[in-house]
Design a protein around this motif. Structure first.
Motif, PDB file in Angstrom:
ATOM      1  N   GLU A 127       2.519   2.926   1.579  1.00 39.00           N
ATOM      2  CA  GLU A 127       3.847   3.163   2.335  1.00 39.00           C
ATOM      3  C   GLU A 127       3.607   4.270   3.192  1.00 39.00           C
ATOM      4  O   GLU A 127       3.772   5.558   2.752  1.00 39.00           O
ATOM      5  CB  GLU A 127       4.960   3.439   1.301  1.00 39.00           C
ATOM      6  N   SER A 128       3.529   3.964   4.312  1.00 36.74           N
ATOM      7  CA  SER A 128       3.248   5.057   5.569  1.00 36.74           C
ATOM      8  C   SER A 128       4.403   6.263   5.684  1.00 36.74           C
ATOM      9  O   SER A 128       4.214   7.369   5.518  1.00 36.74           O
ATOM     10  CB  SER A 128       3.111   4.615   6.747  1.00 36.74           C
ATOM     11  N   VAL A 129       5.615   5.748   5.409  1.00 36.49           N
ATOM     12  CA  VAL A 129       6.683   6.908   5.358  1.00 36.49           C
ATOM     13  C   VAL A 129       6.767   7.455   4.426  1.00 36.49           C
ATOM     14  O   VAL A 129       6.727   8.686   4.365  1.00 36.49           O
ATOM     15  CB  VAL A 129       8.131   6.187   5.827  1.00 36.49           C
ATOM     16  N   GLY A 137      -3.888  -5.741   0.610  1.00 27.28           N
ATOM     17  CA  GLY A 137      -4.925  -5.632   1.970  1.00 27.28           C
ATOM     18  C   GLY A 137      -4.261  -5.049   3.002  1.00 27.28           C
ATOM     19  O   GLY A 137      -4.413  -5.400   4.024  1.00 27.28           O
ATOM     20  N   HIS A 138      -3.019  -4.044   2.781  1.00 26.63           N
ATOM     21  CA  HIS A 138      -2.611  -3.325   3.707  1.00 26.63           C
ATOM     22  C   HIS A 138      -3.262  -1.592   4.066  1.00 26.63           C
ATOM     23  O   HIS A 138      -3.743  -1.131   3.256  1.00 26.63           O
ATOM     24  CB  HIS A 138      -1.129  -2.921   3.510  1.00 26.63           C
ATOM     25  N   VAL A 139      -2.846  -1.266   5.161  1.00 24.69           N
ATOM     26  CA  VAL A 139      -3.511   0.107   5.516  1.00 24.69           C
ATOM     27  C   VAL A 139      -1.754   0.594   5.706  1.00 24.69           C
ATOM     28  O   VAL A 139      -0.960  -0.006   6.377  1.00 24.69           O
ATOM     29  CB  VAL A 139      -4.201   0.372   6.429  1.00 24.69           C
ATOM     30  N   PRO A 179      -4.224   1.238  15.945  1.00 27.36           N
ATOM     31  CA  PRO A 179      -3.057   1.960  15.805  1.00 27.36           C
ATOM     32  C   PRO A 179      -2.043   1.739  14.909  1.00 27.36           C
ATOM     33  O   PRO A 179      -0.752   1.625  15.215  1.00 27.36           O
ATOM     34  CB  PRO A 179      -2.738   2.109  17.172  1.00 27.36           C
ATOM     35  N   THR A 180      -2.470   0.961  13.822  1.00 30.59           N
ATOM     36  CA  THR A 180      -1.283   0.230  12.935  1.00 30.59           C
ATOM     37  C   THR A 180      -0.542   1.485  12.136  1.00 30.59           C
ATOM     38  O   THR A 180      -0.682   2.619  12.556  1.00 30.59           O
ATOM     39  CB  THR A 180      -2.110  -0.510  11.942  1.00 30.59           C
ATOM     40  N   ARG A 181       0.259   1.201  11.265  1.00 28.78           N
ATOM     41  CA  ARG A 181       1.074   2.044  10.455  1.00 28.78           C
ATOM     42  C   ARG A 181       0.447   3.164  10.015  1.00 28.78           C
ATOM     43  O   ARG A 181       0.846   4.154   9.710  1.00 28.78           O
ATOM     44  CB  ARG A 181       1.956   1.383   9.591  1.00 28.78           C
ATOM     45  N   GLN A 237      -9.679  -5.923   5.571  1.00 30.65           N
ATOM     46  CA  GLN A 237      -8.506  -5.578   4.795  1.00 30.65           C
ATOM     47  C   GLN A 237      -8.464  -6.544   3.558  1.00 30.65           C
ATOM     48  O   GLN A 237      -7.843  -6.361   2.568  1.00 30.65           O
ATOM     49  CB  GLN A 237      -7.249  -5.262   5.654  1.00 30.65           C
ATOM     50  N   GLN A 238      -9.166  -7.852   3.727  1.00 31.27           N
ATOM     51  CA  GLN A 238      -9.062  -8.952   2.843  1.00 31.27           C
ATOM     52  C   GLN A 238     -10.042  -8.793   2.040  1.00 31.27           C
ATOM     53  O   GLN A 238     -10.313  -9.802   1.130  1.00 31.27           O
ATOM     54  CB  GLN A 238      -8.795 -10.289   3.366  1.00 31.27           C
ATOM     55  N   SER A 239     -10.989  -8.089   2.056  1.00 25.75           N
ATOM     56  CA  SER A 239     -12.384  -7.954   1.203  1.00 25.75           C
ATOM     57  C   SER A 239     -11.834  -7.693  -0.219  1.00 25.75           C
ATOM     58  O   SER A 239     -10.941  -7.006  -0.446  1.00 25.75           O
ATOM     59  CB  SER A 239     -13.365  -6.967   1.645  1.00 25.75           C
TER      60      SER A 239
HETATM   61  N1  LIG Z   1       5.561  -0.772   4.545  1.00 29.78           N
HETATM   62  C1  LIG Z   1       4.105  -0.513   4.673  1.00 29.78           C
HETATM   63  C2  LIG Z   1       3.364  -1.707   5.641  1.00 29.78           C
HETATM   64  C3  LIG Z   1       1.938  -1.589   5.660  1.00 29.78           C
HETATM   65  C4  LIG Z   1       1.486  -2.650   6.371  1.00 29.78           C
HETATM   66  O1  LIG Z   1       2.062  -3.791   6.482  1.00 29.78           O
HETATM   67  N2  LIG Z   1       0.450  -2.374   7.426  1.00 29.78           N
HETATM   68  C5  LIG Z   1      -0.153  -3.441   8.132  1.00 29.78           C
HETATM   69  C6  LIG Z   1      -0.653  -2.499   9.428  1.00 29.78           C
HETATM   70  S1  LIG Z   1       0.835  -1.923  10.259  1.00 29.78           S
HETATM   71  C7  LIG Z   1      -1.394  -4.095   7.328  1.00 29.78           C
HETATM   72  O2  LIG Z   1      -1.973  -3.329   6.616  1.00 29.78           O
HETATM   73  N3  LIG Z   1      -1.515  -5.387   7.723  1.00 29.78           N
HETATM   74  C8  LIG Z   1      -2.596  -6.193   7.164  1.00 29.78           C
HETATM   75  C9  LIG Z   1      -3.047  -7.121   7.895  1.00 29.78           C
HETATM   76  O3  LIG Z   1      -2.390  -7.524   9.016  1.00 29.78           O
HETATM   77  O4  LIG Z   1      -3.902  -8.100   7.564  1.00 29.78           O
HETATM   78  C10 LIG Z   1       3.987   0.958   5.345  1.00 29.78           C
HETATM   79  O5  LIG Z   1       4.688   1.187   6.098  1.00 29.78           O
HETATM   80  O6  LIG Z   1       2.925   1.532   5.124  1.00 29.78           O
END
Ligand SMILES: N[C@@H](CCC(=O)N[C@@H](CS)C(=O)NCC(=O)O)C(=O)O
Length: 202
Positions: free
Chosen positions: A64-66, A50-52, A9-11, A38-40
């Motif tokens: 950027e989710s928003v 490596g973010h979603v 349930p992440t962003r 996410q780090q692959s």
């Molecule tokens: N500002 C970005 C933040 C994205 C972000 O940090 N996503 C987190 C999940 S909420 C993530 O992918 N983290 C990677 C990790 O924990 O390795 C957004 O709102 O999309």
């Protein structure tokens, strides 16, 4: 077909909530944080940090989710999830959308890390307490707006409610939401939406 890289349930759930509210066709690829995907190297070509979320279409790719929520809503003006550009209502809409990611997300992240996710010996009480104070001040601002309104912009649900509603979900997870009864009522209203249930029940 557009594709959402996500890990509920992440962003990424913010983008997914907008996709579901708008009845968009999209495919999903789960980036499993539990397996470190996410780090692959492969995923780093999609998002170097490596973010979603990442949202890919034939014409553009966004993180950027928003911002993704706002773009999707602009692509579907008939859904009425944002006020007309240039109006005072649009000003409020922009404000709360940005407030979610700039003012609330970092604070919620600190609360989560320093009260729940880090091993106890690595949690820093001062960081947790400062973040909790920060959340309370911002929750009071939101409560003042929502005390006489069903949604942030009035009687009509908008993308601002997706942006801030996600923060309410996060605040509920960190157990700080119940300190703010107006936000609890607001969040309860949001939870009744079909799109919310589809996204957050998984
Ligand atoms: N500002 C970005 C933040 C994205 C972000 O940090 N996503 C987190 C999940 S909420 C993530 O992918 N983290 C990677 C990790 O924990 O390795 C957004 O709102 O999309």
């Amino acid at each position: 077909m557009p594709k959402l890289f996500e890990f509920p349930p992440t962003r990424s759930n913010r983008a997914k909530w907008a996709l579901e509210e708008l009845h968009c066709d999209y495919s999903s690829e789960i980036i499993d944080f539990m397996k470190g995907q996410q780090q692959s190297e492969d995923y780093k070509t999609v998002h170097p940090l490596g973010h979603v979320p990442v949202y890919q279409t034939d014409h553009y790719t966004m993180h950027e989710s928003v911002a993704i929520v706002m773009q999707l809503i602009d692509e579907h003006p008939d859904a009425g999830l944002a006020p007309e550009p240039g109006t005072p209502e649009r000003a409020e809409y922009y404000q709360w959308c940005v407030f979610a990611s700039s003012e609330l997300d970092p604070i919620l992240f600190d609360i989560m890390k320093h009260t729940m996710h880090l091993p106890e010996e690595k949690r820093i009480r001062q960081i947790a307490e400062r973040a909790q104070r920060g959340f309370r001040a911002r929750a009071d601002m939101l409560s003042e707006v929502l005390v006489n309104r069903d949604y942030l912009l009035g009687s009509k649900f908008s993308g601002a409610d997706i942006a801030i509603g996600y923060c309410c979900n996060w605040a509920a997870y960190t157990k700080i939401l119940p300190d703010h009864p107006v936000l609890v009522d607001y969040y309860t209203r949001l939870q009744q939406r079909t799109a919310f249930q589809k996204v957050f029940s998984r």
